[in-house]
Design a protein around this motif. Structure first.
Motif, PDB file in Angstrom:
ATOM      1  N   LEU A   1      -4.931  -1.276   6.583  1.00 37.35           N
ATOM      2  CA  LEU A   1      -4.647  -0.806   5.401  1.00 37.35           C
ATOM      3  C   LEU A   1      -4.114   0.730   5.544  1.00 37.35           C
TER       4      LEU A   1
ATOM      5  N   CYS B   1       0.871  -1.353   0.052  1.00 35.70           N
ATOM      6  CA  CYS B   1       0.148  -0.028   0.007  1.00 35.70           C
ATOM      7  C   CYS B   1       0.872   1.236   0.218  1.00 35.70           C
TER       8      CYS B   1
ATOM      9  N   LEU C   1      -3.481   6.266   0.848  1.00 35.65           N
ATOM     10  CA  LEU C   1      -4.811   6.310   0.785  1.00 35.65           C
ATOM     11  C   LEU C   1      -5.054   7.521   0.078  1.00 35.65           C
TER      12      LEU C   1
ATOM     13  N   VAL D   1     -11.986  -3.538  -1.538  1.00 36.60           N
ATOM     14  CA  VAL D   1     -11.616  -1.994  -1.298  1.00 36.60           C
ATOM     15  C   VAL D   1     -11.553  -1.217  -2.758  1.00 36.60           C
TER      16      VAL D   1
ATOM     17  N   ARG E   1     -11.678   6.394   5.387  1.00 33.50           N
ATOM     18  CA  ARG E   1     -10.057   6.306   5.592  1.00 33.50           C
ATOM     19  C   ARG E   1      -9.911   5.782   7.003  1.00 33.50           C
TER      20      ARG E   1
ATOM     21  N   LYS F   1      -0.409   3.125   4.686  1.00 39.06           N
ATOM     22  CA  LYS F   1       0.960   3.306   3.807  1.00 39.06           C
ATOM     23  C   LYS F   1       1.876   2.455   4.335  1.00 39.06           C
TER      24      LYS F   1
ATOM     25  N   LEU G   1     -10.561   2.120   6.859  1.00 38.89           N
ATOM     26  CA  LEU G   1      -9.583   1.354   6.301  1.00 38.89           C
ATOM     27  C   LEU G   1      -8.152   1.227   7.038  1.00 38.89           C
ATOM     28  N   GLU G   2      -7.921   2.460   7.806  1.00 40.67           N
ATOM     29  CA  GLU G   2      -6.644   2.400   8.449  1.00 40.67           C
ATOM     30  C   GLU G   2      -6.768   1.376   9.574  1.00 40.67           C
TER      31      GLU G   2
ATOM     32  N   ALA H   1      -7.417   3.053  -2.127  1.00 43.89           N
ATOM     33  CA  ALA H   1      -6.156   2.603  -1.786  1.00 43.89           C
ATOM     34  C   ALA H   1      -5.285   2.441  -3.010  1.00 43.89           C
TER      35      ALA H   1
ATOM     36  N   SER I   1      -9.557   0.300  -5.401  1.00 43.99           N
ATOM     37  CA  SER I   1      -8.204   0.504  -5.442  1.00 43.99           C
ATOM     38  C   SER I   1      -7.555   0.973  -6.582  1.00 43.99           C
TER      39      SER I   1
ATOM     40  N   PHE J   1      -2.056   1.008  -4.601  1.00 42.87           N
ATOM     41  CA  PHE J   1      -1.043  -0.308  -4.458  1.00 42.87           C
ATOM     42  C   PHE J   1       0.054  -0.269  -5.483  1.00 42.87           C
TER      43      PHE J   1
END
Length: 225
Positions: free
Chosen positions: A87, A66, A69, A119, A79, A89, A82-83, A143, A121, A145
């Motif tokens: 998820l 990752c 975001l 998610v 956010r 950095k 997800l964190e 996210a 992406s 990637f």
């Protein structure tokens, strides 16, 4: 020189391994650490070739990292969710396939208990001879990637893995460059950061070669589904 020092350490400490080629299977678990971005892209290309992956596609089981975001401020709650699920950095993930909605991907976030999440992406695969990366998933936001088979040492700061491979040729190139960072020779800083990413074992890869994997990416993905 420092390469000879690594060999001498390896002779008396089994936590250090001098290898003639990269281990393609270990690159599924932790990225090969390099100095130069071009080296990173070449190793990712070699990894995908070793696994016989078509150039403009991604298959279940491939590793991801990752890179942050990309969400507007109004999606602050999303956010945070997800964190909270891991998820962030630098987080490692395994690609499991496309999600149910366009622009979504199913991923397993390594180190979390969740078997996989869908998610929004933006997944990019950069190539050493390409002006633009191949975009596997192109959500408007979500996210971001990058491929996780290789990673620059600078980007790996703050992360650790049980076993880590370091591309020795890049360390030599940094030494030959004569560059410094904050008054310290660049190669010394790079080597220090690289070896301290390994929790249990360091693999010092001496040649630009990669092993033929014995475990298929598909079988790796199946264990996570």
């Amino acid at each position: 020189d420092f390469e000879q020092e690594v060999r001498e350490v390896a002779e008396r400490d089994d936590r250090v391994v001098v290898a003639q080629r990269a281990n393609a299977e270990l690159m599924l678990e932790s990225p090969m650490l390099v100095w130069r971005n071009k080296t990173r892209m070449r190793l990712i290309k070699a990894f995908r070739a070793a696994h016989e992956i078509p150039e403009r596609t991604m298959v279940p089981g491939e590793p991801l990292i990752c890179d942050g975001l990309e969400l507007p401020m109004r999606q602050r709650k999303q956010r945070m969710d997800l964190e909270a699920r891991g998820l962030i950095k630098g987080a490692q993930a395994i690609y499991l396939g496309p999600g149910r909605k366009p622009g979504f991907a199913r991923v397993n976030i390594i180190g979390t208990e969740e078997p996989g999440i869908s998610v929004a992406s933006i997944i990019q695969i950069e190539g050493p001879d390409q002006e633009e990366p191949v975009v596997i998933s192109a959500a408007k936001s979500g996210a971001l990637f990058l491929h996780g088979a290789a990673c620059t040492i600078h980007k790996a700061q703050g992360s650790q893995w049980p076993e880590v491979q370091v591309f020795a040729s890049d360390m030599s190139a940094a030494a030959w460059s004569g560059n410094e960072e904050a008054g310290i020779q660049l190669w010394k800083r790079l080597v220090y950061v690289a070896i301290t990413r390994a929790e249990e074992r360091l693999h010092w890869v001496t040649r630009p070669m990669i092993s033929k994997p014995e475990v298929s990416l598909g079988s790796k993905a199946e264990t996570l589904l």
